[in-house]
Design a protein around this motif. Structure first.
Motif, PDB file in Angstrom:
ATOM      1  N   TYR A   7       1.791  35.195  21.549  1.00  0.00           N
ATOM      2  CA  TYR A   7       2.574  33.755  21.338  1.00  0.00           C
ATOM      3  C   TYR A   7       1.520  32.596  21.309  1.00  0.00           C
ATOM      4  N   LEU A   8       0.624  32.785  22.474  1.00  0.00           N
ATOM      5  CA  LEU A   8      -0.152  31.528  22.517  1.00  0.00           C
ATOM      6  C   LEU A   8      -1.188  31.437  21.587  1.00  0.00           C
ATOM      7  N   MET A   9      -1.776  32.633  21.142  1.00  0.00           N
ATOM      8  CA  MET A   9      -2.785  32.558  20.113  1.00  0.00           C
ATOM      9  C   MET A   9      -2.434  32.230  18.980  1.00  0.00           C
ATOM     10  N   LEU A  10      -0.927  32.493  18.500  1.00  0.00           N
ATOM     11  CA  LEU A  10      -0.353  32.077  17.451  1.00  0.00           C
ATOM     12  C   LEU A  10      -0.079  30.742  17.260  1.00  0.00           C
ATOM     13  N   ALA A  11       0.285  30.005  18.420  1.00  0.00           N
ATOM     14  CA  ALA A  11       0.612  28.660  18.680  1.00  0.00           C
ATOM     15  C   ALA A  11      -0.849  27.805  18.758  1.00  0.00           C
ATOM     16  N   SER A  12      -1.618  28.287  19.110  1.00  0.00           N
ATOM     17  CA  SER A  12      -2.848  27.676  19.117  1.00  0.00           C
ATOM     18  C   SER A  12      -3.455  27.854  17.771  1.00  0.00           C
ATOM     19  N   VAL A  13      -3.228  28.738  16.902  1.00  0.00           N
ATOM     20  CA  VAL A  13      -3.745  28.751  15.531  1.00  0.00           C
ATOM     21  C   VAL A  13      -2.861  27.719  14.696  1.00  0.00           C
ATOM     22  N   ALA A  20      -6.302  20.318  11.829  1.00  0.00           N
ATOM     23  CA  ALA A  20      -7.483  20.336  11.119  1.00  0.00           C
ATOM     24  C   ALA A  20      -7.184  19.994   9.840  1.00  0.00           C
ATOM     25  N   PHE A  21      -5.900  19.992   9.216  1.00  0.00           N
ATOM     26  CA  PHE A  21      -5.341  19.636   7.993  1.00  0.00           C
ATOM     27  C   PHE A  21      -6.300  18.519   7.330  1.00  0.00           C
ATOM     28  N   ASN A  22      -6.546  17.466   8.030  1.00  0.00           N
ATOM     29  CA  ASN A  22      -7.194  16.328   7.258  1.00  0.00           C
ATOM     30  C   ASN A  22      -8.743  16.459   7.138  1.00  0.00           C
ATOM     31  N   GLY A  23      -9.366  17.670   7.625  1.00  0.00           N
ATOM     32  CA  GLY A  23     -10.625  18.050   7.597  1.00  0.00           C
ATOM     33  C   GLY A  23     -11.276  17.622   8.717  1.00  0.00           C
ATOM     34  N   VAL A  24     -10.996  16.821   9.835  1.00  0.00           N
ATOM     35  CA  VAL A  24     -11.800  16.502  10.899  1.00  0.00           C
ATOM     36  C   VAL A  24     -10.881  16.526  12.176  1.00  0.00           C
ATOM     37  N   ILE A  25     -11.570  17.089  13.066  1.00  0.00           N
ATOM     38  CA  ILE A  25     -10.878  17.209  14.587  1.00  0.00           C
ATOM     39  C   ILE A  25     -11.456  16.097  15.364  1.00  0.00           C
ATOM     40  N   SER A  26     -10.623  15.058  15.563  1.00  0.00           N
ATOM     41  CA  SER A  26     -11.139  13.898  16.475  1.00  0.00           C
ATOM     42  C   SER A  26     -11.276  14.485  17.877  1.00  0.00           C
ATOM     43  N   ARG A  27     -12.008  13.442  18.639  1.00  0.00           N
ATOM     44  CA  ARG A  27     -12.166  13.678  20.018  1.00  0.00           C
ATOM     45  C   ARG A  27     -10.933  13.775  20.911  1.00  0.00           C
ATOM     46  N   ALA A  28      -9.722  13.172  20.677  1.00  0.00           N
ATOM     47  CA  ALA A  28      -8.530  13.347  21.236  1.00  0.00           C
ATOM     48  C   ALA A  28      -8.017  14.666  21.147  1.00  0.00           C
ATOM     49  N   GLU A  29      -8.106  15.126  19.757  1.00  0.00           N
ATOM     50  CA  GLU A  29      -7.474  16.472  19.540  1.00  0.00           C
ATOM     51  C   GLU A  29      -8.359  17.508  20.141  1.00  0.00           C
ATOM     52  N   GLY A  30      -9.794  17.431  20.285  1.00  0.00           N
ATOM     53  CA  GLY A  30     -10.730  18.212  20.809  1.00  0.00           C
ATOM     54  C   GLY A  30     -10.425  18.376  22.321  1.00  0.00           C
ATOM     55  N   ILE A  31     -10.000  17.348  23.135  1.00  0.00           N
ATOM     56  CA  ILE A  31      -9.670  17.331  24.408  1.00  0.00           C
ATOM     57  C   ILE A  31      -8.422  17.782  24.498  1.00  0.00           C
ATOM     58  N   LEU A  32      -7.381  17.771  23.705  1.00  0.00           N
ATOM     59  CA  LEU A  32      -6.175  18.514  23.820  1.00  0.00           C
ATOM     60  C   LEU A  32      -6.424  19.933  23.949  1.00  0.00           C
ATOM     61  N   PHE A  33      -7.121  20.207  22.939  1.00  0.00           N
ATOM     62  CA  PHE A  33      -7.590  21.955  22.808  1.00  0.00           C
ATOM     63  C   PHE A  33      -8.332  22.366  24.170  1.00  0.00           C
ATOM     64  N   LEU A  34      -9.114  21.688  24.585  1.00  0.00           N
ATOM     65  CA  LEU A  34      -9.746  21.768  25.942  1.00  0.00           C
ATOM     66  C   LEU A  34      -8.804  21.913  26.953  1.00  0.00           C
ATOM     67  N   LEU A  35      -7.770  20.918  27.235  1.00  0.00           N
ATOM     68  CA  LEU A  35      -6.765  20.717  28.099  1.00  0.00           C
ATOM     69  C   LEU A  35      -5.739  22.206  28.190  1.00  0.00           C
ATOM     70  N   ILE A  36      -5.436  22.522  26.993  1.00  0.00           N
ATOM     71  CA  ILE A  36      -4.714  24.083  26.860  1.00  0.00           C
ATOM     72  C   ILE A  36      -5.516  25.144  27.234  1.00  0.00           C
ATOM     73  N   TYR A  37      -6.877  25.217  26.789  1.00  0.00           N
ATOM     74  CA  TYR A  37      -7.636  26.110  27.244  1.00  0.00           C
ATOM     75  C   TYR A  37      -7.916  26.356  28.777  1.00  0.00           C
ATOM     76  N   ILE A  38      -8.010  25.228  29.597  1.00  0.00           N
ATOM     77  CA  ILE A  38      -8.305  25.076  30.771  1.00  0.00           C
ATOM     78  C   ILE A  38      -6.936  25.208  31.535  1.00  0.00           C
ATOM     79  N   SER A  39      -5.936  24.860  31.303  1.00  0.00           N
ATOM     80  CA  SER A  39      -4.537  25.209  31.894  1.00  0.00           C
ATOM     81  C   SER A  39      -4.039  26.608  31.767  1.00  0.00           C
TER      82      SER A  39
END
Length: 69
Positions: A7-13, A20-39
């Protein structure tokens, strides 16, 4: 355990695809992914020490209530 991880892998995908739909992952979005990964890593380590079975709902509760901070 497999259900929780699946479920976590499906949610993260899905979140990745939406962000990433707009073609760019911003710094804030990258920080969100990093926070999810660390937690999630902290959640896995703490659940291994307790040796109880946790579901995806337990991780969402852990993540959304900021118990890892």
């Amino acid at each position: 355990m497999v259900n929780r991880d699946a479920y976590l892998m499906l949610a993260s995908v899905l979140v990745f695809y939406i962000l990433a739909f707009n073609g760019v992952i911003s710094r804030a979005e990258g920080i969100l992914f990093l926070l999810i990964y660390i937690s999630y890593t902290i959640f896995l380590i703490s659940s291994k020490k307790v040796r109880e079975t946790y579901n995806f709902d337990d991780f969402l509760d852990y993540f959304l209530k900021f118990k890892y901070l």
